[in-house]
Design an enzyme around this catalytic site. Sequence first.
Site, PDB file in Angstrom:
ATOM      1  N   HIS A 171       0.806  -1.219   0.000  1.00 24.53           N
ATOM      2  CA  HIS A 171       0.000   0.000   0.000  1.00 24.53           C
ATOM      3  C   HIS A 171       0.845   1.278   0.000  1.00 24.53           C
ATOM      4  CE1 HIS A 171      -2.719  -3.064   1.848  1.00 24.53           C
ATOM      5  NE2 HIS A 171      -3.567  -2.528   0.984  1.00 24.53           N
ATOM      6  N   ASP A 204      31.265 -31.298  19.085  1.00 24.72           N
ATOM      7  CA  ASP A 204      31.483 -32.637  18.518  1.00 24.72           C
ATOM      8  C   ASP A 204      32.646 -32.701  17.540  1.00 24.72           C
ATOM      9  OD1 ASP A 204      31.300 -35.201  17.587  1.00 24.72           O
ATOM     10  OD2 ASP A 204      29.165 -35.118  17.140  1.00 24.72           O
ATOM     11  N   HIS A 238      32.787 -36.870  15.750  1.00 18.30           N
ATOM     12  CA  HIS A 238      32.219 -37.352  14.491  1.00 18.30           C
ATOM     13  C   HIS A 238      33.234 -37.302  13.350  1.00 18.30           C
ATOM     14  CE1 HIS A 238      32.004 -33.097  13.431  1.00 18.30           C
ATOM     15  NE2 HIS A 238      31.736 -33.454  12.196  1.00 18.30           N
ATOM     16  N   HIS A 288      33.908 -37.918   8.454  1.00 20.32           N
ATOM     17  CA  HIS A 288      34.813 -37.300   7.489  1.00 20.32           C
ATOM     18  C   HIS A 288      36.037 -38.174   7.201  1.00 20.32           C
ATOM     19  CE1 HIS A 288      32.255 -33.922   8.036  1.00 20.32           C
ATOM     20  NE2 HIS A 288      32.776 -33.508   9.181  1.00 20.32           N
ATOM     21  N   ASP A 327      28.030 -33.811   7.054  1.00 24.83           N
ATOM     22  CA  ASP A 327      27.306 -33.357   8.243  1.00 24.83           C
ATOM     23  C   ASP A 327      25.801 -33.290   7.988  1.00 24.83           C
ATOM     24  OD1 ASP A 327      29.684 -33.058   9.660  1.00 24.83           O
ATOM     25  OD2 ASP A 327      29.937 -30.974   9.011  1.00 24.83           O
TER      26      ASP A 327
END
Length: 454
Positions: A107, A209, A212, A217, A370
């Site tokens: 508007h 973390d 992992h 990886h 990931d």
Amino acid sequence: MSEKVIDFDALVDARTGRVASSIYTDPELYDLELDRIFGRCWLFLAHVSQIPKAGHFFNTYMGEDPIIVVRQKDGSIKAFLNQCRHRSMRVSHADCGNTRAFTCPYHGWSYGTDGSLVDVPLEQRAYPHGLCNEKLGLQEVTRVAEYKGLIFGNWDPAAPSLEEYMGDIAWYLDGVLDRRPGGTEIVGGVQKWVIDCNWKLPAEQFASDQYHALFSHASAVQVLGAKADDADKALGAGQTARPVWETAKDALQYGQAGHGSGFFFTEKPDANVWVDGMVSQYYRDTYPEAAERLGKVRALRLAGHNNMFPTMSWLNGTATLRVWHPRGPNQVEVWAFCIADKDAPEDVKQAFERSATRAFGPAGFLEQDDSENWVEIQKVLRGKRARQTKLIVEMGIGNEKLREDGIPGVTNYIFSETAARAMYRRWADLLACDTWAQVLERSKAYEEEVLKHG
């Protein structure tokens, strides 16, 4: 929200390392998060390099609320809810830019860069009794503060100051922001993508973390860790270069007040398996300067993972800075920036951007590992029995300590879940408590208990 009573201590028992998996899926908890976490924690908005002059703006989010961050004429920075006061339409649609006003395309209501309502089409005829324009400006974010180039916002006037909120995570963040006198800047644009998982999964991984990486990886480590020339020189022909967690003399995880960080102590100013070439050479060349400013530990810290609660994460060395914008309990929108030293040569900045994108862009060889993990976890949590499971977050419990070598905060060995427990404890405290004073009191009691048994 329903009127049911939620036992947050049952959802998160940080003392024994048990976390209810329903915290990643429950819509009622998510709605409470938007109010009590994203509504009263300090949230990263932008870098000063993205709004260098008056009228420059950058559009972002605080939780799911769209936010405009804009440089004022006097050089100060303000942030506003990107919502027209008339019918709730966005008044700013470009990701960033420079403007004299924000105009609603619905508007035509127009707002100055200071948030004030400056024009309403047909105002005299459409509103014969007049409008109280001075009260109809854009809603301003209550508090905006800057830390070494990073801009943060907070809706809660009673929240701790930004510096108090950050606490010891500032020491770890300075390893990226304060390596050289000129500070940092964002290089290139913002990469954005969506992952079908709860925002806490990536935030926790960046906080806590490193575990992992040995498995998720593994293929990348095998490829990037085996550099024939380096291996021949350092280890002898026929041997393979080993990843940093096998060669570092020590490693540390920090976890306190919801924040988390982890890194390996190394002796080389380029000890990061994910970067090479021009980036590594830049770290070697600037190491003496960084060591003088930060000390040897932080100057050598080039493979660290970090998260400032709730949703700002970064990786040392790889130069990725990102925000996890929640999009419901089962989805997160990732915004990834490349952050580099402002005084670095232009070709080095470009190398930083390539390095960050190669490893942690939306198609990065590490990012895909990931993302797949987080998506699969969220799929598992669709199951009713799965959502009733208590997850095990007890690695390293009882081994927390305060160091005596100048490295601050509650720490543990890097392969632990101290930071994850601290993150979920802060999450539960914020949801359970009505005031920041109560949150801080509970946090102090928890840390005292953790250290007593460490």
